[in-house]
Design an enzyme around this catalytic site. Structure first.
Site, PDB file in Angstrom:
ATOM      1  N   ARG A 141      -8.040   3.495  -1.249  1.00  0.00           N
ATOM      2  CA  ARG A 141      -6.818   4.722  -1.286  1.00  0.00           C
ATOM      3  C   ARG A 141      -7.655   4.588  -2.693  1.00  0.00           C
ATOM      4  NH1 ARG A 141      -2.870   2.096   0.788  1.00  0.00           N
ATOM      5  NH2 ARG A 141      -1.762   3.346   3.000  1.00  0.00           N
TER       6      ARG A 141
ATOM      7  N   LYS B 202       0.754   1.275  -0.691  1.00  0.00           N
ATOM      8  CA  LYS B 202       1.820   1.877  -1.496  1.00  0.00           C
ATOM      9  C   LYS B 202       3.208   0.971  -1.521  1.00  0.00           C
ATOM     10  CE  LYS B 202       0.695   5.822   0.812  1.00  0.00           C
ATOM     11  NZ  LYS B 202       0.768   7.318   2.567  1.00  0.00           N
TER      12      LYS B 202
ATOM     13  N   HIS C 170     -10.621  10.286   0.763  1.00  0.00           N
ATOM     14  CA  HIS C 170     -10.289  10.106   1.281  1.00  0.00           C
ATOM     15  C   HIS C 170     -10.836  10.017   2.858  1.00  0.00           C
ATOM     16  CE1 HIS C 170      -6.032   8.036   2.227  1.00  0.00           C
ATOM     17  NE2 HIS C 170      -5.528   8.941   3.281  1.00  0.00           N
TER      18      HIS C 170
ATOM     19  N   ARG D  31     -11.871   6.493   2.984  1.00  0.00           N
ATOM     20  CA  ARG D  31     -11.328   5.280   4.054  1.00  0.00           C
ATOM     21  C   ARG D  31     -10.897   5.992   5.734  1.00  0.00           C
ATOM     22  NH1 ARG D  31      -5.915   2.133   3.205  1.00  0.00           N
ATOM     23  NH2 ARG D  31      -4.656   3.088   4.135  1.00  0.00           N
TER      24      ARG D  31
ATOM     25  N   HIS E 205      -1.086  -0.164   6.383  1.00  0.00           N
ATOM     26  CA  HIS E 205      -0.449   0.383   7.249  1.00  0.00           C
ATOM     27  C   HIS E 205       0.346  -0.372   7.524  1.00  0.00           C
ATOM     28  CE1 HIS E 205      -3.928   3.215   8.518  1.00  0.00           C
ATOM     29  NE2 HIS E 205      -3.957   3.595   7.205  1.00  0.00           N
TER      30      HIS E 205
ATOM     31  N   TYR F 192      -6.623   5.873  14.926  1.00  0.00           N
ATOM     32  CA  TYR F 192      -8.399   5.745  14.543  1.00  0.00           C
ATOM     33  C   TYR F 192      -9.159   5.666  16.175  1.00  0.00           C
ATOM     34  CZ  TYR F 192      -8.055   5.732  10.299  1.00  0.00           C
ATOM     35  OH  TYR F 192      -7.171   6.226   9.072  1.00  0.00           O
TER      36      TYR F 192
END
Length: 324
Positions: A167, A191, A270, A273, A296, A305
């Site tokens: 990110r 995150k 982004h 990514r 994730h 994806y």
């Protein structure tokens, strides 16, 4: 009663004490990033302002609100024309706030728990196909032959984005101690400040080595001694002044490179990514491995994806099969 007011009036309104304590909890105990804290503050400020506008200042208590009140707020956001994704984000903030108050026994129930989120389309932002990615990387490498600091740095950032799927905030936050160019890996903080180790490809390693030479020269020329507090000696990616590069500067550098090879496409940082993940899945990478590489929390986030791969296969099928 008119429940809409100007943004400036809303920002000037004081936050209820409970929201302030919740934000402190998020910062100190959950160690959320400044950007995430800012989003929580903004969303909960708007919610409390709406409550004051509809019920009067001091005319409501957190424990008295019901799911009808929360649904009323969702309807208010819809009338304002907010996108479903923005409404879902605000509801998530209210849910988290009430979950914390309920756990802390400040309220009896969490009324937001029973309110359904808007159904969001599972869409994948724009990404580059293999040919476009190759062209982009070659374009950046050609520019880097100028040996100008920014061109060499931008190639290193691009290679790292594409090689490791970082990110923007993760790339900005990489420090020298996080890089291991011998083992070809980098430690990133994602995150929730969760750390993970991701691999570096050969091209990214070479680009980073070339950039670090330029970086050292820049610091030496800028007077990067211990007394010069403007120099971000620990940061990998620097501005031309020696400070840690800003998010806006990263975005501008990457979009400028991408616009040169993919004119008219809605590409952002982004997108790199998404390009990284899409190319891995297309090549048969295990979805769990891709999940770990991307950081994730849930496999359902990574599963988007697989839709890209299926769509690509369908397109090939329609073009190639005689009875498609």
């Amino acid at each position: 009663m008119n429940t809409d007011s100007s943004p400036s009036a809303e920002q000037d309104a004081p936050l209820p004490n409970e929201i302030g304590e919740f934000l402190t909890h998020l910062e100190k105990e959950r160690d959320l990033s400044p950007n995430t804290l800012q989003a929580y503050r903004r969303d909960l400020r708007e919610f409390s302002h709406w409550l004051a506008a509809t019920h009067g200042i001091g005319g409501w208590e957190w424990n008295d609100l019901t799911r009808t009140n929360i649904r009323g707020y969702m309807a208010h956001l819809t009338r304002r024309g907010l996108a479903k994704r923005s409404i879902a984000r605000q509801l998530s903030a209210v849910r988290s706030f009430y979950r914390w108050m309920h756990r802390d026994e400040r309220v009896d129930v969490n009324p937001a728990r029973a309110v359904g989120s808007p159904k969001l389309p599972r869409t994948l932002p724009a990404y580059l196909d293999r040919a476009q990615a190759d062209t982009l990387l070659q374009h950046a490498a050609t520019r880097a032959q100028s040996l100008e600091f920014t061109d060499v740095r931008n190639l290193a950032m691009l290679e790292l984005f594409y090689s490791s799927g970082l990110r923007l905030s993760e790339l900005r936050g990489v420090d020298l101690g996080d890089l291991d160019l011998v083992s070809q890996q980098v430690k990133v903080r994602g995150k929730g400040r969760k750390e993970r180790i991701v691999p570096l490809g050969d091209h990214a390693q070479r680009a980073l080595r070339n950039y670090l030479v330029k970086r050292d020269t820049l610091i030496a020329q800028a007077g990067g001694g211990a007394s010069n507090k403007r120099i971000a000696r620990g940061a990998v990616f620097l501005s031309e002044r020696g400070s840690r590069i800003s998010a806006r500067a990263v975005q501008h550098a990457m979009v400028t490179l991408m616009s040169a090879v993919s004119e008219g496409a809605d590409l952002t940082t982004h997108s790199l990514r998404h390009t990284f993940a899409t190319h891995l899945v297309d090549a048969g990478a295990d979805l769990r491995a891709v999940q770990e590489l991307l950081g994730h929390a849930s496999i359902s986030t990574t599963q988007i994806y697989t839709h890209t791969s299926v769509d690509r296969l369908k397109k090939v099928y329609r073009q190639a099969h005689p009875r498609a």
